[in-house]
Design an enzyme around this catalytic site. Sequence first.
Site, PDB file in Angstrom:
ATOM      1  N   ASN A   1      -5.622  51.351  39.608  1.00 62.81           N
ATOM      2  CA  ASN A   1      -6.237  50.269  40.390  1.00 62.81           C
ATOM      3  C   ASN A   1      -5.206  49.211  40.783  1.00 62.81           C
ATOM      4  O   ASN A   1      -4.964  48.971  41.939  1.00 62.81           O
ATOM      5  CB  ASN A   1      -7.319  49.558  39.582  1.00 62.81           C
TER       6      ASN A   1
ATOM      7  N   THR B   1     -10.339  47.944  46.492  1.00 63.88           N
ATOM      8  CA  THR B   1     -11.753  47.556  46.491  1.00 63.88           C
ATOM      9  C   THR B   1     -12.158  46.892  45.170  1.00 63.88           C
ATOM     10  O   THR B   1     -13.312  46.514  45.002  1.00 63.88           O
ATOM     11  CB  THR B   1     -12.637  48.801  46.693  1.00 63.88           C
ATOM     12  N   ALA B   2     -11.214  46.765  44.244  1.00 59.29           N
ATOM     13  CA  ALA B   2     -11.521  46.189  42.926  1.00 59.29           C
ATOM     14  C   ALA B   2     -11.078  44.715  42.887  1.00 59.29           C
ATOM     15  O   ALA B   2     -11.511  43.918  43.730  1.00 59.29           O
ATOM     16  CB  ALA B   2     -10.867  47.052  41.842  1.00 59.29           C
ATOM     17  N   TYR B   3     -10.243  44.352  41.959  1.00 61.22           N
ATOM     18  CA  TYR B   3      -9.829  42.948  41.779  1.00 61.22           C
ATOM     19  C   TYR B   3      -9.257  42.381  43.099  1.00 61.22           C
ATOM     20  O   TYR B   3      -9.541  41.259  43.506  1.00 61.22           O
ATOM     21  CB  TYR B   3      -8.777  42.876  40.666  1.00 61.22           C
ATOM     22  N   ASN B   4      -8.441  43.188  43.774  1.00 59.75           N
ATOM     23  CA  ASN B   4      -7.833  42.763  45.039  1.00 59.75           C
ATOM     24  C   ASN B   4      -8.847  42.216  46.023  1.00 59.75           C
ATOM     25  O   ASN B   4      -8.627  41.201  46.681  1.00 59.75           O
ATOM     26  CB  ASN B   4      -7.096  43.965  45.646  1.00 59.75           C
ATOM     27  N   LYS B   5     -10.004  42.900  46.100  1.00 59.70           N
ATOM     28  CA  LYS B   5     -11.027  42.460  47.061  1.00 59.70           C
ATOM     29  C   LYS B   5     -11.601  41.104  46.651  1.00 59.70           C
ATOM     30  O   LYS B   5     -11.882  40.259  47.501  1.00 59.70           O
ATOM     31  CB  LYS B   5     -12.134  43.509  47.175  1.00 59.70           C
TER      32      LYS B   5
ATOM     33  N   ARG C   1       3.631  29.762  42.823  1.00 59.00           N
ATOM     34  CA  ARG C   1       3.068  28.960  41.728  1.00 59.00           C
ATOM     35  C   ARG C   1       1.561  29.047  41.858  1.00 59.00           C
ATOM     36  O   ARG C   1       1.018  28.791  42.938  1.00 59.00           O
ATOM     37  CB  ARG C   1       3.506  27.494  41.805  1.00 59.00           C
TER      38      ARG C   1
ATOM     39  N   ASP D   1     -16.522  53.551  36.695  1.00 58.25           N
ATOM     40  CA  ASP D   1     -15.124  53.495  37.130  1.00 58.25           C
ATOM     41  C   ASP D   1     -14.207  53.147  35.960  1.00 58.25           C
ATOM     42  O   ASP D   1     -13.094  53.654  35.860  1.00 58.25           O
ATOM     43  CB  ASP D   1     -14.966  52.445  38.245  1.00 58.25           C
TER      44      ASP D   1
HETATM   45  P1  NAD Z   1     -15.240  45.898  34.062  1.00 57.45           P
HETATM   46  O1  NAD Z   1     -16.192  46.664  33.235  1.00 57.45           O
HETATM   47  O2  NAD Z   1     -15.232  44.414  34.005  1.00 57.45           O
HETATM   48  O3  NAD Z   1     -15.367  46.445  35.558  1.00 57.45           O
HETATM   49  C1  NAD Z   1     -15.239  45.658  36.600  1.00 57.45           C
HETATM   50  C2  NAD Z   1     -15.946  46.248  37.813  1.00 57.45           C
HETATM   51  O4  NAD Z   1     -14.948  46.764  38.655  1.00 57.45           O
HETATM   52  C3  NAD Z   1     -16.956  47.381  37.575  1.00 57.45           C
HETATM   53  O5  NAD Z   1     -18.117  47.100  38.309  1.00 57.45           O
HETATM   54  C4  NAD Z   1     -16.253  48.599  38.155  1.00 57.45           C
HETATM   55  O6  NAD Z   1     -17.152  49.571  38.713  1.00 57.45           O
HETATM   56  C5  NAD Z   1     -15.432  47.962  39.247  1.00 57.45           C
HETATM   57  N1  NAD Z   1     -14.304  48.752  39.669  1.00 57.45           N
HETATM   58  C6  NAD Z   1     -13.346  49.344  38.915  1.00 57.45           C
HETATM   59  N2  NAD Z   1     -12.488  49.995  39.700  1.00 57.45           N
HETATM   60  C7  NAD Z   1     -12.920  49.805  40.977  1.00 57.45           C
HETATM   61  C8  NAD Z   1     -12.442  50.204  42.240  1.00 57.45           C
HETATM   62  N3  NAD Z   1     -11.327  50.918  42.345  1.00 57.45           N
HETATM   63  N4  NAD Z   1     -13.107  49.799  43.333  1.00 57.45           N
HETATM   64  C9  NAD Z   1     -14.226  49.049  43.246  1.00 57.45           C
HETATM   65  N5  NAD Z   1     -14.731  48.629  42.091  1.00 57.45           N
HETATM   66  C10 NAD Z   1     -14.068  49.003  40.969  1.00 57.45           C
HETATM   67  O7  NAD Z   1     -13.775  46.339  33.690  1.00 57.45           O
HETATM   68  P2  NAD Z   1     -13.218  47.792  33.546  1.00 57.45           P
HETATM   69  O8  NAD Z   1     -14.335  48.768  33.664  1.00 57.45           O
HETATM   70  O9  NAD Z   1     -12.323  47.813  32.362  1.00 57.45           O
HETATM   71  O10 NAD Z   1     -12.344  47.876  34.870  1.00 57.45           O
HETATM   72  C11 NAD Z   1     -11.118  47.222  34.979  1.00 57.45           C
HETATM   73  C12 NAD Z   1     -11.029  46.776  36.393  1.00 57.45           C
HETATM   74  O11 NAD Z   1     -11.831  45.623  36.549  1.00 57.45           O
HETATM   75  C13 NAD Z   1      -9.654  46.339  36.808  1.00 57.45           C
HETATM   76  O12 NAD Z   1      -8.866  47.410  37.233  1.00 57.45           O
HETATM   77  C14 NAD Z   1      -9.956  45.346  37.907  1.00 57.45           C
HETATM   78  O13 NAD Z   1      -9.857  45.926  39.186  1.00 57.45           O
HETATM   79  C15 NAD Z   1     -11.380  44.941  37.682  1.00 57.45           C
HETATM   80  N6  NAD Z   1     -11.415  43.492  37.522  1.00 57.45           N
HETATM   81  C16 NAD Z   1     -11.960  42.782  38.542  1.00 57.45           C
HETATM   82  C17 NAD Z   1     -11.995  41.403  38.480  1.00 57.45           C
HETATM   83  C18 NAD Z   1     -12.582  40.662  39.638  1.00 57.45           C
HETATM   84  O14 NAD Z   1     -13.037  41.314  40.589  1.00 57.45           O
HETATM   85  N7  NAD Z   1     -12.566  39.335  39.609  1.00 57.45           N
HETATM   86  C19 NAD Z   1     -11.458  40.735  37.391  1.00 57.45           C
HETATM   87  C20 NAD Z   1     -10.907  41.484  36.366  1.00 57.45           C
HETATM   88  C21 NAD Z   1     -10.885  42.882  36.455  1.00 57.45           C
END
Ligand code: NAD
Length: 269
Positions: A120, A159-163, A146, A45
């Site tokens: 994302n 499904t990414a950071y938001n989740k 704050r 991704d």
């Molecule tokens: P990374 O390599 O740390 O990837 C983070 C993980 O997020 C990977 O497993 C990837 O498959 C997954 N991911 C990415 N987009 C997704 C999506 N739309 N739905 C579900 N999983 C998804 O970092 P990267 O590859 O540079 O990706 C950046 C993304 O990492 C950011 O957009 C953010 O969403 C995610 N992120 C997540 C967290 C967290 O969950 N705590 C923290 C920082 C960043």
Amino acid sequence: MKYALLDRGDKLSEQLAGRFHQLAADKGFVHDSESPEMVISIGGDGTLLHAFHTFLHRIQEVAFIGVHTGHLGFYADWQANELDELVELMATASPKRILYPLAQIEVETSEGSISYLALNEFTLKGVDGTLVAQINVNDEMFEMFRGDGIVISTPTGSTAYNKSVGGAIIHPSIPSLQIAEIASINNRVYRTLGSSVILPQHHHCDIISRKEQRLVLNIDHLNIQRDDIQAIRCSVSSSQICFARYRPFPFWNRVREAFLGYDLTEGER
Ligand code: NAD
């Protein structure tokens, strides 16, 4: 067909990229990184996020295809051993064009305004500690935040950071933005809503910096640090990303397979 290809840079992705170029040349496709019609991302991704930002200037003209080298991705649905089938379909079939919403972010600084698109999400955090920001919805004060930060995600980013911060998963057919909190401070003095909020396409929110603070913005994988941000406007972009689909890849199947860990039979995919 004119195509561009981005790979993650690891050995397997590079090998697959070589194989793709070979198969594509056999079909008469033209490798053209300047004005491609298709962008192939080989990796995960994260590679697709890179590909999106690399070809953002051609977002209206290109369609993306993701090949994953690890486990199933949210954007990368083709497996490493399916390249022959993929290229054959690209040569013979017309794909379904699936459009997903993007987030538009306008950052107002002392030097003017800068515009970004996110696939994302966009996150805002304080560099030196607590982020203090006023959040307005549709030009009216909503809350004073704050805490550690704010995540504003697209439906496919839900499904990414938001989740990870407790936000809801939104189907990408619903053009919207989700505002989710990262560790807000809540007590008798400071109060935020606590739950995430989903804005429809015709609404917008502004995040207004309420003190002199160094802020870090993450737009997908990109990281920008500034000390002169005055306000940030977030809305659903009028642009969308297009994926070329040669076979179904239902969103809820991806959610189930990624988070609940079980796969359906091949026939049901
Ligand atoms: P990374 O390599 O740390 O990837 C983070 C993980 O997020 C990977 O497993 C990837 O498959 C997954 N991911 C990415 N987009 C997704 C999506 N739309 N739905 C579900 N999983 C998804 O970092 P990267 O590859 O540079 O990706 C950046 C993304 O990492 C950011 O957009 C953010 O969403 C995610 N992120 C997540 C967290 C967290 O969950 N705590 C923290 C920082 C960043």
